[in-house]
Design an enzyme around this catalytic site. Sequence first.
Site, PDB file in Angstrom:
ATOM      1  N   SER A  55     110.893  50.928 -38.262  1.00  0.00           N
ATOM      2  CA  SER A  55     109.930  49.843 -38.463  1.00  0.00           C
ATOM      3  C   SER A  55     108.842  50.204 -39.470  1.00  0.00           C
ATOM      4  O   SER A  55     107.971  49.379 -39.752  1.00  0.00           O
ATOM      5  CB  SER A  55     109.267  49.475 -37.134  1.00  0.00           C
ATOM      6  OG  SER A  55     108.566  50.586 -36.593  1.00  0.00           O
ATOM      7  N   TYR A  56     108.858  51.410 -40.027  1.00  0.00           N
ATOM      8  CA  TYR A  56     107.828  51.816 -40.982  1.00  0.00           C
ATOM      9  C   TYR A  56     108.102  51.184 -42.341  1.00  0.00           C
ATOM     10  O   TYR A  56     109.144  51.424 -42.955  1.00  0.00           O
ATOM     11  CB  TYR A  56     107.772  53.333 -41.110  1.00  0.00           C
ATOM     12  CG  TYR A  56     107.087  54.037 -39.955  1.00  0.00           C
ATOM     13  CD1 TYR A  56     106.585  53.329 -38.860  1.00  0.00           C
ATOM     14  CD2 TYR A  56     106.931  55.413 -39.956  1.00  0.00           C
ATOM     15  CE1 TYR A  56     105.968  53.973 -37.811  1.00  0.00           C
ATOM     16  CE2 TYR A  56     106.301  56.080 -38.902  1.00  0.00           C
ATOM     17  CZ  TYR A  56     105.830  55.349 -37.830  1.00  0.00           C
ATOM     18  OH  TYR A  56     105.208  56.003 -36.796  1.00  0.00           O
ATOM     19  N   GLY A  57     107.133  50.416 -42.792  1.00  0.00           N
ATOM     20  CA  GLY A  57     107.285  49.592 -43.991  1.00  0.00           C
ATOM     21  C   GLY A  57     107.177  48.141 -43.574  1.00  0.00           C
ATOM     22  O   GLY A  57     107.787  47.716 -42.586  1.00  0.00           O
TER      23      GLY A  57
ATOM     24  N   GLY B 174     111.590  49.671 -43.498  1.00  0.00           N
ATOM     25  CA  GLY B 174     112.491  50.792 -43.671  1.00  0.00           C
ATOM     26  C   GLY B 174     112.190  51.647 -44.891  1.00  0.00           C
ATOM     27  O   GLY B 174     112.910  52.607 -45.178  1.00  0.00           O
TER      28      GLY B 174
ATOM     29  N   LYS C 190     112.151  57.050 -35.157  1.00  0.00           N
ATOM     30  CA  LYS C 190     111.896  56.285 -33.940  1.00  0.00           C
ATOM     31  C   LYS C 190     112.503  54.888 -34.095  1.00  0.00           C
ATOM     32  O   LYS C 190     112.355  54.254 -35.132  1.00  0.00           O
ATOM     33  CB  LYS C 190     110.384  56.175 -33.675  1.00  0.00           C
ATOM     34  CG  LYS C 190     109.705  57.515 -33.491  1.00  0.00           C
ATOM     35  CD  LYS C 190     108.238  57.370 -33.102  1.00  0.00           C
ATOM     36  CE  LYS C 190     107.406  56.734 -34.178  1.00  0.00           C
ATOM     37  NZ  LYS C 190     107.256  57.614 -35.375  1.00  0.00           N
TER      38      LYS C 190
END
Length: 291
Positions: free
Chosen positions: A101-103, A109, A164
């Site tokens: 979920s980073y971005g 992504g 994660k």
Amino acid sequence: ITSSFSTAFVTMKFSPELFLSFLLSSSILLGCSSLTLSSSGTSKVRRVSAGPLEISALGCGTWSWGNKLLWNYNPDQDEEIYSAYRAVRDAGITVFDTADSYGTLELNGRAEILLGQFERRYLSEISEGAGTPSSSSPLDALQSMFFTSKEGTDVPKQQQVATKFAPYPWRVTRKSMVNAAQASLKRLEQDKLALAQLHWSTANYQPFQEKTLWEGIADVYDEGLCEAIGVSNYGPKQLGKIASYMEEREVPLATAQVQYSLMTFKDPVSRDMLPACEAANCRLISYSPLC
């Protein structure tokens, strides 16, 4: 507050020189648990066990990479971020905490994509002789520990990605976790994760999903997509429950990640996490370890 069961992740968004200052100061603030001195007097980020893994005692977080809303990210910053990445790798840090979920928005992504790109570039520069800091570099005191000698050739320790997986409400099947791991590996352009982590527990708001997530992350390990599994933002009670389940499945639970520092230690849940990790035989990973 550190022990043989704890290590720390730090989100990187500053220059190599500032990273060196942070690394040296954190060794004091964290009870000198992260750095050791070799016989030659050079500083080293020591390595610690985490289940079946050996990881660096300090890690690098990537929350800001690709995040426009909270960190004002734009792709023009990638070169600066890579400079920080090189500083981290040269200092001997190998474990990188990220998430699918980073971005934000169209950059979802992005952190995983950058991790894969940065590592391939870094290894290419190392092979071409461009990756080792010069003797005048402020990182020179740290870079020697990064290398191991193999038949006279300097070989970098392997990057270890700890991804994660968010328990999105539509991830209600075991297969959805396996699909998520495969998608992460595609973005990284790698074959295997060091750690596949559950981003948070749904026990308090969607309890029926929790067991499915456990089954799915265990399936990720059984499919050979990761070396071990971990959890993030789990309390002591939930950690004990998932540890028992993973023991039954014969899946190594290597880490439990929570916000953990002198400023959060007054919270009973925070205080109880280290004993809970010891009972579960996993390593506590602290994020935001200095605040």
